[in-house]
Design an enzyme around this catalytic site. Structure first.
Site, PDB file in Angstrom:
ATOM      1  N   ASP A  60      52.636  53.949 -35.797  1.00  0.00           N
ATOM      2  CA  ASP A  60      53.638  53.704 -34.754  1.00  0.00           C
ATOM      3  C   ASP A  60      53.705  52.206 -34.473  1.00  0.00           C
ATOM      4  OD1 ASP A  60      51.318  53.137 -33.405  1.00  0.00           O
ATOM      5  OD2 ASP A  60      51.674  54.505 -31.739  1.00  0.00           O
ATOM      6  N   LYS A  85      56.054  59.715 -39.688  1.00  0.00           N
ATOM      7  CA  LYS A  85      55.070  59.496 -38.626  1.00  0.00           C
ATOM      8  C   LYS A  85      54.836  60.778 -37.824  1.00  0.00           C
ATOM      9  CE  LYS A  85      55.267  58.607 -34.437  1.00  0.00           C
ATOM     10  NZ  LYS A  85      55.596  58.193 -33.069  1.00  0.00           N
TER      11      LYS A  85
END
Length: 218
Positions: free
Chosen positions: A141, A123
């Site tokens: 997220d 991420k």
């Protein structure tokens, strides 16, 4: 939950684009290195809390060299207000050292190389690639994990599955900004508690909203 059609997704993205043509990261940063640090610090923390901590930190340590010179013990007081600060301070010093030793002090422009840095997962690497290098990546997220299946944008139960589904389904012309639009939608409108469905510009397309309406009618 049914997935939306390509036409419905195109409509959603077009509305987000019209509302916010050039979405920006809400993390404050000065250069690629400080963005990388800010994203590492943002794990399980709010952007607001990270910005408060980095405001003073980045005044004295805005390069890997300066961060290494600062060291873990002097770094901790700057970020102590953020969760997991002990592990994060260690990662930041170690990633700074690795940037110097392996990448001539510059942030690399590939996911594989970014993920070699301590504390940098997929991420974080995707955020850096998207924000700094304008790549059409999809950082997933907690907001995207929660919101995308509800709306019908993507399917999956892991960040990797959601990322893959979004990349396959969102039309290419929207990929550059799609993750920011969805993130901001989850942060301010489609909130975990008391979502603002009446203010939502895509409530006529959202699968969860449709399901609620049908349930109430029954």
């Amino acid at each position: 939950m049914n997935l939306l059609t390509v036409q419905e997704i195109t409509t959603i993205m077009s509305r987000f684009q019209k509302q916010n043509p050039e979405p920006k990261s809400e993390l404050d940063y000065i250069n690629p290195f400080t963005l990388l640090v800010a994203v590492v610090l943002s794990a399980q923390a709010t952007d607001k809390s990270v910005n408060l901590a980095t405001k003073e930190l980045f005044k004295i340590a805005d390069t890997p060299q300066k961060m290494v010179e600062l060291g873990v013990e002097k770094l901790i007081p700057y970020i102590k207000s953020i969760g997991l600060y002990k592990a994060k301070s260690k990662h930041i010093i170690e990633l700074s050292q690795k940037l110097i030793s392996d990448f001539n002090g510059t942030v690399p422009h590939s996911r594989e190389e970014l993920m070699q840095l301590p504390g940098v997962g997929r991420k974080t690497a995707n955020v850096v690639l998207n924000v700094i290098f304008a790549e059409p990546t999809m950082p997933v997220d907690t907001h995207l994990m929660r919101v995308c299946p509800k709306i019908g944008l993507a399917e999956g139960s892991t960040p990797e599955q959601i990322e893959k589904s979004l990349l396959e389904r969102i039309p290419p012309q929207f990929l550059q900004h799609a993750h920011h639009w969805i993130l901001l939608h989850g942060r301010y409108i489609c909130t975990a508690k008391n979502p603002k469905c009446s203010e939502c510009i895509i409530n006529d397309i959202c699968q969860e909203f449709r399901r609620k309406n049908q349930h109430e009618k029954q």
